[in-house]
Enzyme design. Structure first.
Site, short mmCIF file in Angstrom:
data_model
loop_
_atom_site.label_atom_id
_atom_site.label_comp_id
_atom_site.label_asym_id
_atom_site.label_seq_id
_atom_site.Cartn_x
_atom_site.Cartn_y
_atom_site.Cartn_z
N ARG A 74 14.97 50.93 -90.08
CA ARG A 74 14.68 50.56 -88.53
C ARG A 74 15.06 48.41 -88.38
O ARG A 74 15.72 48.26 -88.42
CB ARG A 74 13.44 50.03 -89.46
CG ARG A 74 12.62 50.95 -90.15
CD ARG A 74 10.58 49.97 -90.95
NE ARG A 74 10.06 50.65 -91.43
CZ ARG A 74 10.10 51.52 -92.92
NH1 ARG A 74 10.56 50.68 -93.53
NH2 ARG A 74 8.99 52.52 -92.88
N GLU A 79 1.94 47.55 -94.01
CA GLU A 79 2.32 48.71 -94.06
C GLU A 79 2.25 48.46 -95.93
O GLU A 79 3.50 47.59 -96.39
CB GLU A 79 3.81 49.01 -93.42
CG GLU A 79 3.26 48.86 -91.55
CD GLU A 79 5.03 49.06 -91.47
OE1 GLU A 79 5.48 49.72 -92.11
OE2 GLU A 79 5.00 48.91 -89.97
N GLN A 107 5.81 45.81 -95.56
CA GLN A 107 6.15 44.88 -94.21
C GLN A 107 5.04 44.32 -94.06
O GLN A 107 3.77 45.10 -94.58
CB GLN A 107 6.70 46.16 -92.95
CG GLN A 107 6.55 45.39 -91.40
CD GLN A 107 7.90 44.25 -92.55
OE1 GLN A 107 7.88 43.51 -92.06
NE2 GLN A 107 9.09 44.62 -91.37
N HIS A 128 -23.05 33.30 -61.02
CA HIS A 128 -22.61 33.69 -59.77
C HIS A 128 -22.48 34.54 -59.45
O HIS A 128 -22.62 34.77 -58.24
CB HIS A 128 -21.33 32.78 -59.83
CG HIS A 128 -20.89 32.48 -58.46
ND1 HIS A 128 -19.43 33.49 -57.88
CD2 HIS A 128 -20.84 31.83 -57.39
CE1 HIS A 128 -19.22 32.81 -57.00
NE2 HIS A 128 -19.52 31.90 -56.76
#
Length: 894
Positions: A118, A300, A312, A846
């Site tokens: 990764r 993860e 992770q 408004h």
């Protein structure tokens, strides 16, 4: 390059401080390994390896130069240049030193092991920017040749189109972002998924949210499968919700490398992925990770049998902060965003928030300078409504009032009030002084409602307002700049709302009178008349301001040279005004211009934040509006107003005529006449108190700016603009002799302000961090349509223009304005608007009122409208039903 920097670091040698070497993902894996959590073994190729690879490309400087030239909206350039960069790098060989180092670590970890490879960017998994998914991931990589190839492809993936555009949009330098590569032993997951240690939808900090599917997590993160969803209360480790999805596919590793997609059996599709014990084990692990980082985490995970692995963890970047909304006791507190009430949801400067807290007339127990009712959180101001909402009478009042600002406010608050932790007795114990004050106010309101002749009261209120503004200006400007002037400014905060007490009872009476008219006319009055009868009333400060802007355009229209110069209006208003002053026929215009600026120059977009630019500081939006007026028919603004007045008078006449009919008609007509009188002369004062405050802000802002110059000269501030990142107590201390060093804190607050500006604040938030979600529902809305609250009737088809800042953007004729909010500083844009779509708002806010006055359809409370709609799209805006349907687009072809 520093040769002492290693090419490779094992997880066991990595800590959070190594982020510049191993990126966000790598630093997190090292931290989690060091904390003893079940992280599969692995190593990181450091950024030194990436730099060596890039240095091996002879044209690297030219590639970065091309990347630096891409604009955020230029998708085609990003595609072409990105492709060129990737093709160039594919021909660059991996340096032999790096290949040897990878092979050595691979042999040590296990040559027969499969690996996950990764990317880990140095700007990844940061608290305010997650680069997750921007670069590539390779699973079940087997063998050294495949491993080397996967590493090389990871490096090159830093230059995918999406990664390039993400860096540009988040203002990260292409050259500054370096890439590490994570090589981790592959977990042959039987089940896997994602865990959030706070609810990602509502933000509830005590709820763990788990998504789970069979096989590898790739199917889940890629959106190929609908996962099972579980929710756990982490305070008690109790499962509070299970949703079993129809899981049609799963992704599994393939022997020899790679992955395969497999269709699941009917039994697997319907069965739960996790047992209760596994759900609790995951929640406990999530709580452990969150405790380590002291912030909510996106995790993860994977399961092999009963063995849990942590793959992770990164911060959840999408959560709105709740640090400033901690409960002062052990119960749940509910907070309401003041920005939603004031129709200004932008991030506010610290001094802007402090100014509001100083000006608010209540909540100053023990003579504190800042009110205790407000809390600064995420760059916005939230009001603690806990005690009023627990009180049976005040709750009804509060829900009724807030419904005028946002139709979903009562339902959202009631949803939060259902939480068991909120159920406590109220602690509202008004003092005898407050009770007496309330009774006096009630008496003045009733007197205005039933007995007083309010004819000419607006003019009297105008005189009181002007006198108060001039008195404060004269008093403060008479003092020399410095500590004394700052202390005098602080001293007047407590009296700013004394002048409005002159007209506020009349305004409240006007609002009550309108409600009584609606109730009185129920069943026999035309609903349209019950709205139209109070539009275009004389004396409303916003309406009067808009008419004067149109008058300025008419003066310019009568000066041919000046009118031609308006056709050349650019972005530099100062230069344009200097050129215009030299034009022979501009004298009458500039005389009127100066008068306008003296009276209305204190206004601007986001004007409740004293830091925001006012028209007297940046008049470009006004000049653009005048230029737009010059494209219209002469006198069209007055004709439109006269039409509105005629419709109002006709509606009032019909209400009186219909009231006379039937039994008790004479009495009913007399009551209707009285109530119409109160609305006309009292209800029109609704904008006066805000107009008073922003005029005082003009005086105070000039004092702040002058003080900032002095403090910078005295080396107490690094630059004058730093003053906006202080509070009033801090500014007072800084002006004294024993001044603290605020430079580090100012730098931190500047960074926080930039981060907060990217966030969208919730309307309601609890001390648990929860933002209850309530949506509008229209039963027959077409699929894909946006829905909201209809506040101004009519149906229109047109091109939308999304505008976030009226100081930077303008609206073309008949375009549909899409905005996060509007306040008086936005009003000039309405002259060109064919319709209005807002993310926040209610019937009496408004934008809604102005839309009705201009006769354009409007729908408000449309969640994420500025994100879901794009400039150039064609929509059908139905202001009768609250539906926006996208029917095409005029978007530029890229």
């Amino acid at each position: 390059m520093m040769q002492s920097t290693p090419l490779i670091l094992p997880f066991t040698n990595i800590r959070a401080a190594d982020l510049p070497l191993v990126g966000g993902k790598g630093a997190n894996l090292g931290e989690l390994t060091h904390a003893g959590l079940p992280v599969p073994a692995g190593f990181c190729l450091t950024t030194r390896a990436f730099q060596a690879f890039m240095a091996a490309c002879p044209t690297v400087d030219a590639l970065y130069a091309q990347l630096d030239g891409i604009k955020s909206a230029d998708l085609e350039s990003a595609r072409q240049i990105g492709l060129h960069v990737r093709q160039t790098l594919q021909d660059v060989a991996m340096p032999s030193e790096i290949a040897a180092a990878i092979q050595q670590k691979w042999q040590k970890l296990g040559v027969d092991q499969p690996y996950a490879v990764r990317s880990s960017a140095t700007a990844e998994d940061l608290p305010d920017a997650s680069f997750a998914g921007q670069q590539d991931t390779y699973l079940n990589v087997i063998g050294v040749a495949s491993l080397l190839d996967a590493v090389r492809r990871c490096w090159i993936s830093l230059f995918t189109d999406r990664a390039i555009l993400y860096r540009i949009e988040n203002q990260f330098s292409h050259r500054a972002v370096q890439l590490s590569v994570v090589v981790q032993q592959m977990v042959m997951a039987e089940t896997s998924g994602i865990l959030f240690t706070a609810d990602p939808l509502t933000g509830h900090r005590h709820i763990v949210s788990i998504d789970a599917s069979f096989g590898l997590g790739e199917a889940l993160v890629s959106g190929l499968v609908s996962p099972d969803a579980y929710r756990v209360d982490k305070r008690t480790m109790t499962i509070i919700d299970k949703q079993i999805a129809d899981k049609q596919i799963a992704i599994f590793p393939v022997m020899g490398g790679g992955v395969r997609q497999e269709n699941l059996t009917a039994t697997q599709r319907a069965q739960t992925v996790l047992t209760d014990a596994q759900i609790i084990a995951l929640a406990q692990m999530g709580a452990q990770v969150e405790a380590h980082y002291a912030t909510p985490q996106d995790i993860e995970w994977a399961l092999v049998g009963e063995q849990l692995f942590l793959l992770q963890a990164r911060p959840i970047t999408s959560l709105y902060p709740c640090d400033g909304l901690q409960s002062p006791d052990d119960s749940l507190h509910i907070f309401f965003s003041m920005g939603h009430q004031q129709m200004m949801t932008n991030a506010m400067s610290p001094l802007g928030i402090s100014t509001i807290l100083c000006v608010v007339p209540i909540g100053h127990e023990d003579n504190t300078l800042e009110s205790s009712l407000g809390r600064a959180n995420g760059g916005r101001l939230f009001i603690d409504l806990t005690q009023p909402l627990r009180h049976p009478i005040l709750r009804k009042v509060m829900l009724n009032v807030l419904a005028q600002f946002n139709a979903l406010a009562p339902e959202t608050l009631q949803l939060a009030m259902q939480r068991p932790a909120f159920q406590r007795p109220h602690a509202v114990t008004p003092s005898a002084k407050n009770i007496l004050w309330g009774l006096r106010l009630l008496g003045r309101v009733l007197s205005a409602l039933w007995w007083e002749d309010l004819t000419g009261y607006v003019q009297r209120a105008d005189a009181v307002l002007a006198q108060d503004v001039e008195s404060v200006r004269t008093k403060l400007n008479a003092l020399p700049a410095g500590e004394g002037q700052i202390r005098a400014t602080v001293a007047i905060f407590g009296s700013i709302f004394e002048a409005p007490l002159f007209w506020i009872p009349k305004f409240i009476a006007g609002e009550l009178a309108h409600r009584l008219i609606v109730r009185l006319g129920r069943g026999w009055a035309d609903p349209t008349d019950l709205e139209v009868y109070r539009l275009g009333l004389p004396g409303n400060v916003v309406t009067e301001m808009n008419l004067v802007i149109g008058d300025l355009a008419e003066i310019a229209r009568r000066a041919p040279q000046l009118r031609r110069l308006f056709e050349q209006l650019g972005d530099d208003s100062a230069a344009w005004l200097a050129d215009a002053a030299k034009v022979a026929d501009s004298g009458a215009f500039f005389q009127a211009w100066e008068q306008f600026m003296a009276h209305y120059g204190s206004r601007g977009s986001a004007e409740i934040d004293i830091y925001s630019p006012r028209w007297y500081e940046d008049p470009l939006p006004l000049l653009q509006v005048i230029a737009s007026y010059l494209q219209k028919e002469a006198g069209s603004h007055r004709l439109q107003h006269q039409k509105l007045v005629a419709e109002r008078e006709a509606a009032a006449h019909r209400l009186l005529t219909q009231a006379r009919r039937g039994l008790f008609g004479r009495l009913r007509a007399r009551l209707m006449r009285r109530l119409l009188h109160v609305v006309e002369h009292g209800g029109v004062l609704r904008e006066h108190h805000k107009f008073l405050v922003v005029q005082h802000f003009r005086t105070i802002k000039e004092i702040i700016k002058n003080s900032a110059v002095q403090l910078t000269a005295a080396q107490k501030l690094t630059q004058p603009d730093d003053v906006w990142f202080l509070s009033w107590p801090e500014l007072g201390a800084l002006a004294g002799d024993d001044a603290p060093d605020v430079r580090a804190e100012v730098a931190k607050r500047r960074a926080d302000f930039a981060r907060f500006a990217k966030l969208t604040p919730p309307m309601v938030m609890t001390s648990d961090g929860e933002s209850p979600i309530v949506n509008y529902h229209v039963a027959d809305a077409p699929p894909g349509a946006l829905v909201g609250s209809p506040v101004s009737p009519g149906v229109v088809e047109g091109i939308v223009r999304v505008i976030h800042d009226p100081h930077q953007e303008t609206l073309n004729s008949a375009e549909i304005l899409v905005a996060p909010f509007t306040d008086p500083g936005w009003t000039p844009l309405f002259i060109n608007a064919g319709g209005l779509i807002m993310e926040v708002g209610g019937l009496m806010t408004h934008g809604s009122v102005v839309a009705r006055e201009y006769g354009i359809p409007a729908v408000v409370g449309v969640r994420d409208a500025t994100k879901k709609l794009q400039t150039g799209q064609r929509v059908r805006l139905d202001g009768n039903r609250g539906v926006i349907e996208i029917i095409g687009d005029d978007l530029p072809t890229r």
